[in-house]
Design a protein around this motif. Structure first.
Motif, short mmCIF file in Angstrom:
data_model
loop_
_atom_site.label_atom_id
_atom_site.label_comp_id
_atom_site.label_asym_id
_atom_site.label_seq_id
_atom_site.Cartn_x
_atom_site.Cartn_y
_atom_site.Cartn_z
N PRO A 82 -50.12 -10.65 -28.45
CA PRO A 82 -49.36 -10.81 -27.20
C PRO A 82 -50.24 -10.60 -25.97
CG PRO A 82 -48.40 -9.10 -28.61
CD PRO A 82 -49.71 -9.48 -29.21
N VAL A 83 -50.09 -11.48 -25.00
CA VAL A 83 -50.81 -11.35 -23.74
C VAL A 83 -49.79 -11.22 -22.62
CG1 VAL A 83 -52.39 -12.45 -22.09
CG2 VAL A 83 -52.76 -12.75 -24.55
N ILE A 84 -49.95 -10.20 -21.80
CA ILE A 84 -49.03 -9.98 -20.68
C ILE A 84 -49.82 -10.13 -19.39
CG2 ILE A 84 -47.55 -8.28 -19.55
CD1 ILE A 84 -46.96 -7.25 -22.42
N MET A 85 -49.38 -11.06 -18.55
CA MET A 85 -50.09 -11.32 -17.31
C MET A 85 -49.76 -10.27 -16.26
SD MET A 85 -51.67 -13.87 -18.27
CE MET A 85 -52.31 -15.30 -17.54
N ARG A 99 -46.61 -18.78 -19.05
CA ARG A 99 -45.95 -19.16 -20.31
C ARG A 99 -46.64 -20.38 -20.92
NH1 ARG A 99 -40.93 -16.89 -18.70
NH2 ARG A 99 -41.12 -14.82 -19.60
N MET A 100 -47.06 -21.30 -20.05
CA MET A 100 -47.72 -22.51 -20.55
C MET A 100 -49.01 -22.19 -21.30
SD MET A 100 -47.07 -25.11 -17.39
CE MET A 100 -48.61 -25.95 -17.60
N VAL A 101 -49.73 -21.18 -20.87
CA VAL A 101 -50.97 -20.83 -21.58
C VAL A 101 -50.72 -19.84 -22.71
CG1 VAL A 101 -52.56 -21.39 -19.71
CG2 VAL A 101 -51.61 -19.08 -19.85
N GLY A 102 -49.46 -19.49 -22.91
CA GLY A 102 -49.13 -18.67 -24.07
C GLY A 102 -48.89 -17.20 -23.82
N GLU A 105 -45.31 -12.31 -21.33
CA GLU A 105 -44.56 -11.62 -20.29
C GLU A 105 -45.42 -11.55 -19.04
OE1 GLU A 105 -42.00 -10.70 -18.53
OE2 GLU A 105 -41.02 -9.93 -20.33
N TYR A 106 -44.82 -11.05 -17.99
CA TYR A 106 -45.46 -11.07 -16.69
C TYR A 106 -45.07 -9.79 -15.98
CZ TYR A 106 -46.47 -13.15 -12.11
OH TYR A 106 -46.96 -13.43 -10.88
N GLU A 115 -42.89 0.53 -17.11
CA GLU A 115 -42.98 -0.92 -17.35
C GLU A 115 -44.09 -1.23 -18.35
OE1 GLU A 115 -41.81 -3.20 -13.24
OE2 GLU A 115 -43.63 -1.98 -13.22
N LEU A 116 -45.21 -0.56 -18.17
CA LEU A 116 -46.36 -0.80 -19.03
C LEU A 116 -46.06 -0.41 -20.47
CD1 LEU A 116 -48.91 -1.93 -17.82
CD2 LEU A 116 -49.92 0.33 -17.87
N LEU A 117 -45.52 0.80 -20.66
CA LEU A 117 -45.25 1.29 -22.00
C LEU A 117 -44.12 0.51 -22.67
CD1 LEU A 117 -45.70 5.12 -21.44
CD2 LEU A 117 -47.31 3.52 -22.47
N LYS A 118 -43.15 0.09 -21.86
CA LYS A 118 -42.04 -0.69 -22.40
C LYS A 118 -42.56 -2.03 -22.91
CE LYS A 118 -37.73 -2.75 -21.02
NZ LYS A 118 -37.47 -3.58 -19.88
N ALA A 119 -43.47 -2.63 -22.16
CA ALA A 119 -44.04 -3.92 -22.57
C ALA A 119 -44.80 -3.78 -23.90
CB ALA A 119 -44.96 -4.46 -21.48
N VAL A 120 -45.56 -2.70 -24.03
CA VAL A 120 -46.31 -2.50 -25.28
C VAL A 120 -45.34 -2.37 -26.45
CG1 VAL A 120 -47.88 -0.95 -26.54
CG2 VAL A 120 -48.26 -1.40 -24.12
N GLN A 121 -44.30 -1.59 -26.23
CA GLN A 121 -43.31 -1.36 -27.27
C GLN A 121 -42.60 -2.65 -27.65
OE1 GLN A 121 -40.52 1.49 -25.85
NE2 GLN A 121 -40.28 2.48 -27.82
#
Length: 131
Positions: A82-85, A99-102, A105-106, A115-121
């Motif tokens: 997973p890559v989060i921009m 999203r187009m490059v895959g 989340e953003y 926000e950071l920890l929630k995204a990782v989870q």
């Protein structure tokens, strides 16, 4: 035994401040953190250490976040990582392009620890479940 919730997270940002705060937040969340200051640095680190998740800034010199994400996703070994921009502007266009490059989340900077920890989870299922 308990679930192994520690993740290897790579933070790619040309801002030292952002890298440091992301590192502090993620370490407080119990994660292993690697830092890269641009896309080229990131690509080398992804290859060497195979992170579970990548936070990637959009605006960076030499190789921007979209290009970096696209290159990572093109490699079949990392296509599922997973890559989060990360971006300082909350733009609809940026989200769509991400999203187009895959990217999964953003997050808009400055982000909070939550926000950071929630995204990782959210984007890295616990190790036990995937076995």
């Amino acid at each position: 035994m308990g679930l192994n919730t520690s993740r290897k997270v790579l933070v790619v940002d040309d801002s030292n401040t952002i890298r440091r705060s992301a590192e502090i937040f993620l370490k407080q969340g119990g994660h292993e953190v690697m830092l890269a200051e641009d896309g080229f640095d990131a690509l080398a680190k992804v290859n060497d250490s195979r992170p579970d998740l990548i936070f990637c800034d959009i605006l960076m010199p030499r190789l921007d976040g979209y290009q970096t994400c696209a290159i990572i996703k093109r490699n079949e070994k990392f296509a599922d990582t997973p890559v989060i921009m990360l971006s300082s502007k909350d733009g609809v266009f940026d989200k769509a392009r991400g999203r187009m490059v895959g990217s999964q989340e953003y997050l808009t900077k400055p982000f909070t620890k939550e926000e950071l920890l929630k995204a990782v989870q959210q984007f890295t299922p616990s190790k036990q479940e995937t076995l």
